[in-house]
Design an enzyme around this catalytic site. Structure first.
Site, PDB file in Angstrom:
ATOM      1  N   CYS A 136       0.801  -1.211  -0.046  1.00 44.35           N
ATOM      2  CA  CYS A 136       0.125   0.069  -0.016  1.00 44.35           C
ATOM      3  C   CYS A 136       0.814   1.147  -0.073  1.00 44.35           C
ATOM      4  O   CYS A 136       1.406   1.592   1.000  1.00 44.35           O
ATOM      5  CB  CYS A 136      -0.870  -0.099   1.143  1.00 44.35           C
ATOM      6  SG  CYS A 136      -1.933   1.314   1.261  1.00 44.35           S
ATOM      7  N   CYS A 139      -0.416   4.067   2.119  1.00 42.33           N
ATOM      8  CA  CYS A 139      -0.281   3.872   3.510  1.00 42.33           C
ATOM      9  C   CYS A 139       1.220   4.145   4.089  1.00 42.33           C
ATOM     10  O   CYS A 139       1.368   4.929   4.932  1.00 42.33           O
ATOM     11  CB  CYS A 139      -0.682   2.475   3.980  1.00 42.33           C
ATOM     12  SG  CYS A 139      -2.207   1.675   3.371  1.00 42.33           S
ATOM     13  N   ASP A 140       1.827   3.695   3.249  1.00 42.03           N
ATOM     14  CA  ASP A 140       3.418   3.488   3.717  1.00 42.03           C
ATOM     15  C   ASP A 140       4.427   4.209   3.032  1.00 42.03           C
ATOM     16  O   ASP A 140       5.673   4.270   3.279  1.00 42.03           O
ATOM     17  CB  ASP A 140       3.925   1.970   3.499  1.00 42.03           C
ATOM     18  CG  ASP A 140       3.104   0.975   4.485  1.00 42.03           C
ATOM     19  OD1 ASP A 140       2.548   1.436   5.616  1.00 42.03           O
ATOM     20  OD2 ASP A 140       2.951  -0.068   4.142  1.00 42.03           O
TER      21      ASP A 140
END
Ligand code: NAP
Length: 309
Positions: A136, A139-140
């Site tokens: 992701c 997200c990261d």
């Protein structure tokens, strides 16, 4: 627990969408049970090293977040049972949920079974998950500012991830197993116009290397069979996701990628059956949108129960 009870709601799955639904159901005073396959709740979020895009909970790790959601639901009196759903009987007004060890009767069902990322299935992928291997970019990505990363895949998600990461990272390798992308032309053109994205065609990842964090990947060209090592700090695997919808496919309308079709009201093609979270057709699969589905599903259920029962 008396299994002859007729529940108002049976929630299948205890990731963020299932837990949000459990919280909203308690507040709506609906007689509800949540069935979870794994003892620990949290779904995909459990495996997320750090979640940094959920408002109000900066830098929380996925495990703690899953626990917080779960504790919140329990504090409100939510009931959970560990079991695996095998079969549904959902065409009648009162529905039957058959599990390995129990059978539940209910007026409504929320399917919140989530999805799983397709894995590369190469050495180092599992061992370095959360230590440089991610599924992701949204997200990261922020953890890779000014670093070098590889994105694997050739669909819309891989192209979007590469574009997103190119704004943060020093360099992005985009590794695709063929010599043309599957993703839409407009994203392809954007990718080709960005200087710090290097597309590597006809290439597969053979191994992700590193001791406690990713340091490099070994790749090979499928046509020439040439091997090489690329030094990278992170690997973003974007080769598709698989919705956990197979046990529902004979009853519900799914799209071509097997997501259960529903709008924001979470109503499926069958009366009294609702779907929430990553297994639903939607544009953005994130914790924040999963949680929103849980709330919407219960709101739709309150209206359904008021008119049909
Ligand atoms: P996808 O379209 O299925 O693409 C997966 C990519 O991964 C393909 O390029 C595929 O290669 C490659 N791949 C699959 N298995 C692989 C393996 N084992 N090793 C190496 N490469 C592998 O998946 P997605 O990009 O996650 O998109 C999912 C769906 O969401 C799609 O329908 C997409 O259009 C949609 N989506 C839309 C938008 C948008 O409209 N803005 C944004 C994101 C996603 P091949 O090409 O060789 O098969």
């Amino acid at each position: 627990m008396n299994n002859n009870d007729i529940y108002d709601v049976v929630i299948i799955g205890s990731g963020p969408s299932g837990l949000a639904a459990a919280i909203y159901a308690q507040r709506a005073k609906l007689n509800t049970i949540t069935i979870e396959k794994q003892y620990m709740s949290g779904g995909q979020v459990l495996n997320t090293y750090e979640v940094d895009n959920y408002p109000g909970l900066p830098e929380i790790n996925g495990f703690d977040m899953g626990q917080k959601f779960r504790q919140h639901a329990e504090k409100l009196g939510a009931k959970f049972i560990k079991d695996e759903v095998l079969e549904l009987n959902i065409m009648d007004k009162i529905k039957k949920v058959h599990c390995k060890n129990n059978e539940f009767l209910t007026k409504t069902v929320i399917i919140a079974t989530g999805a799983q990322h397709r894995l590369l299935e190469v050495k180092g992928e599992q061992e370095l998950y959360g230590k440089g291997v991610s599924y992701c970019a949204t997200c990261d990505g922020a953890f890779y500012k000014e670093k070098t990363v590889a994105v694997v895949g050739g669909g819309d998600v891989a192209l979007e991830d590469a574009i997103f990461l190119s704004r943060l990272c020093k360099k992005v390798y985009l590794i695709h197993r063929r010599d043309e992308f599957r993703g839409v032309k407009i994203l392809q053109e954007k990718v080709f116009s960005i200087d710090n994205i290097e597309v590597i065609w006809d290439t597969v990842v053979d191994e992700i290397c590193g001791e406690n964090e990713v340091t490099s990947i070994n790749v090979s060209n499928v046509k020439t069979k040439d091997n090489k090592t690329l030094d990278v700090d992170g690997v973003f695997v974007a080769i598709g996701i698989i919705p956990n919808s197979h046990i529902f496919e004979k009853h519900l309308k799914l799209d071509e990628a097997n997501y259960i079709i529903a709008n924001e009201d979470c109503k499926t093609s069958v009366d009294g059956v609702f779907v929430a979270g990553d297994v639903r057709t939607k544009a953005l699969r994130q914790i924040v949108t999963a949680v929103s589905d849980g709330a919407n599903a219960i709101t739709s259920i309150e209206k359904y129960l008021a008119t049909k029962f």
